[in-house]
Design a protein around this motif. Structure first.
Motif, short mmCIF file in Angstrom:
data_model
loop_
_atom_site.label_atom_id
_atom_site.label_comp_id
_atom_site.label_asym_id
_atom_site.label_seq_id
_atom_site.Cartn_x
_atom_site.Cartn_y
_atom_site.Cartn_z
N VAL A 66 0.83 -1.20 0.00
CA VAL A 66 0.00 0.00 0.00
C VAL A 66 0.87 1.26 0.00
CG1 VAL A 66 -1.94 -1.11 1.16
CG2 VAL A 66 -0.17 0.00 2.51
N VAL A 67 0.21 2.37 -0.30
CA VAL A 67 0.82 3.70 -0.23
C VAL A 67 -0.06 4.53 0.68
CG1 VAL A 67 1.53 5.73 -1.54
CG2 VAL A 67 1.66 3.47 -2.59
N THR A 68 0.54 5.22 1.64
CA THR A 68 -0.23 6.07 2.55
C THR A 68 -0.43 7.45 1.92
OG1 THR A 68 1.71 6.95 3.68
CG2 THR A 68 0.77 4.90 4.55
N ILE A 69 -1.26 8.27 2.56
CA ILE A 69 -1.50 9.61 2.05
C ILE A 69 -0.25 10.47 2.15
CG2 ILE A 69 -3.99 9.64 2.39
CD1 ILE A 69 -3.54 11.10 5.01
N GLY A 70 0.70 10.08 2.97
CA GLY A 70 1.97 10.79 3.09
C GLY A 70 3.01 10.31 2.10
N GLY A 71 2.69 9.28 1.31
CA GLY A 71 3.61 8.78 0.31
C GLY A 71 4.49 7.63 0.77
N LEU A 72 4.25 7.10 1.96
CA LEU A 72 5.04 6.00 2.49
C LEU A 72 4.57 4.69 1.88
CD1 LEU A 72 7.14 5.51 4.93
CD2 LEU A 72 5.15 4.52 6.01
N HIS A 73 5.50 3.89 1.36
CA HIS A 73 5.18 2.59 0.77
C HIS A 73 5.50 1.51 1.78
CE1 HIS A 73 4.84 3.87 -3.55
NE2 HIS A 73 5.36 4.96 -2.98
N GLY A 74 4.62 0.53 1.89
CA GLY A 74 4.86 -0.56 2.82
C GLY A 74 3.95 -1.74 2.53
N THR A 75 4.18 -2.81 3.27
CA THR A 75 3.38 -4.03 3.15
C THR A 75 2.62 -4.24 4.44
OG1 THR A 75 5.09 -4.98 1.73
CG2 THR A 75 3.48 -6.50 2.66
N ILE A 76 1.34 -4.55 4.32
CA ILE A 76 0.51 -4.76 5.51
C ILE A 76 0.90 -6.07 6.18
CG2 ILE A 76 -1.84 -5.15 6.34
CD1 ILE A 76 -2.84 -3.33 4.14
N THR A 77 1.20 -6.00 7.48
CA THR A 77 1.52 -7.21 8.24
C THR A 77 0.39 -7.59 9.18
OG1 THR A 77 2.65 -5.96 9.97
CG2 THR A 77 3.99 -6.81 8.15
N GLU A 78 -0.45 -6.61 9.53
CA GLU A 78 -1.54 -6.88 10.46
C GLU A 78 -2.67 -5.90 10.18
OE1 GLU A 78 -2.21 -7.10 15.29
OE2 GLU A 78 -0.19 -6.93 14.48
N VAL A 79 -3.91 -6.40 10.19
CA VAL A 79 -5.08 -5.56 9.97
C VAL A 79 -5.98 -5.67 11.20
CG1 VAL A 79 -7.09 -5.13 8.52
CG2 VAL A 79 -4.98 -5.95 7.49
N MET A 80 -6.26 -4.53 11.82
CA MET A 80 -7.18 -4.48 12.95
C MET A 80 -8.43 -3.71 12.53
SD MET A 80 -4.30 -3.88 15.82
CE MET A 80 -3.07 -3.25 14.71
N ASP A 81 -9.33 -3.44 13.48
CA ASP A 81 -10.59 -2.77 13.14
C ASP A 81 -10.38 -1.47 12.38
OD1 ASP A 81 -12.11 -4.75 14.25
OD2 ASP A 81 -12.27 -3.76 16.21
N ASP A 82 -9.66 -0.53 12.96
CA ASP A 82 -9.48 0.75 12.28
C ASP A 82 -8.02 1.14 12.14
OD1 ASP A 82 -9.47 0.94 15.01
OD2 ASP A 82 -10.34 2.94 15.09
N THR A 83 -7.11 0.20 12.32
CA THR A 83 -5.69 0.46 12.11
C THR A 83 -5.06 -0.68 11.33
OG1 THR A 83 -5.07 -0.57 14.21
CG2 THR A 83 -5.41 1.81 14.24
N VAL A 84 -3.91 -0.38 10.72
CA VAL A 84 -3.12 -1.39 10.02
C VAL A 84 -1.66 -1.21 10.43
CG1 VAL A 84 -4.64 -1.63 8.01
CG2 VAL A 84 -2.83 0.06 7.98
N VAL A 85 -0.92 -2.30 10.42
CA VAL A 85 0.51 -2.24 10.72
C VAL A 85 1.24 -2.49 9.40
CG1 VAL A 85 2.42 -3.25 12.01
CG2 VAL A 85 0.16 -3.05 13.07
N LEU A 86 2.13 -1.55 9.03
CA LEU A 86 2.88 -1.66 7.79
C LEU A 86 4.32 -2.01 8.09
CD1 LEU A 86 1.71 1.46 5.75
CD2 LEU A 86 0.81 -0.84 5.69
N ARG A 87 4.87 -2.91 7.29
CA ARG A 87 6.30 -3.20 7.35
C ARG A 87 6.95 -2.36 6.26
NH1 ARG A 87 7.07 -8.43 5.41
NH2 ARG A 87 7.84 -7.51 3.51
#
Length: 104
Positions: free
Chosen positions: A56-77
């Motif tokens: 994924v790409v965040t609104i700030g332009g950070l590229h990463g891979t999702i390692t964990e998906v919670m209700d309203d948050t995600v953890v990116l590697r």
């Protein structure tokens, strides 16, 4: 002899004004409001379909891979060591996944 042209023009002018206002609203709806609603719906569907392993790409332009998906948050590697937690709403796009054939 009465002259009815003045009253006829005044009534016709009011009707023309109403028609123009309706046409202006229709133009705004089809050119501005409807496309924005469609984009919001697509983004909402994108956020609901996030899953582990998505790049994924965040609104700030950070590229990463999702390692964990919670209700309203995600953890990116971000790299081998760094993991960052973001709100789901801060994800702007999902990059296409690379298959094993693409890597070879």
């Amino acid at each position: 002899m009465l002259n009815f042209t003045a009253t006829t023009n005044a009534a016709g002018g009011g009707l023309q004004l109403i028609i123009m206002m309706v046409l202006m609203f229709a133009v705004f709806y089809f050119l501005l409001i409807r496309p924005q609603q469609k984009r919001q719906k697509e983004h909402r569907n994108l956020l609901n379909s996030l899953k582990k392993g998505d790049k994924v790409v965040t609104i700030g332009g950070l590229h990463g891979t999702i390692t964990e998906v919670m209700d309203d948050t995600v953890v990116l590697r971000v790299n081998d060591v760094t993991k960052l937690t973001f709100n789901r709403s801060s994800i702007s796009a999902v990059s296409p996944r690379e298959s094993a054939e693409d890597k070879a």
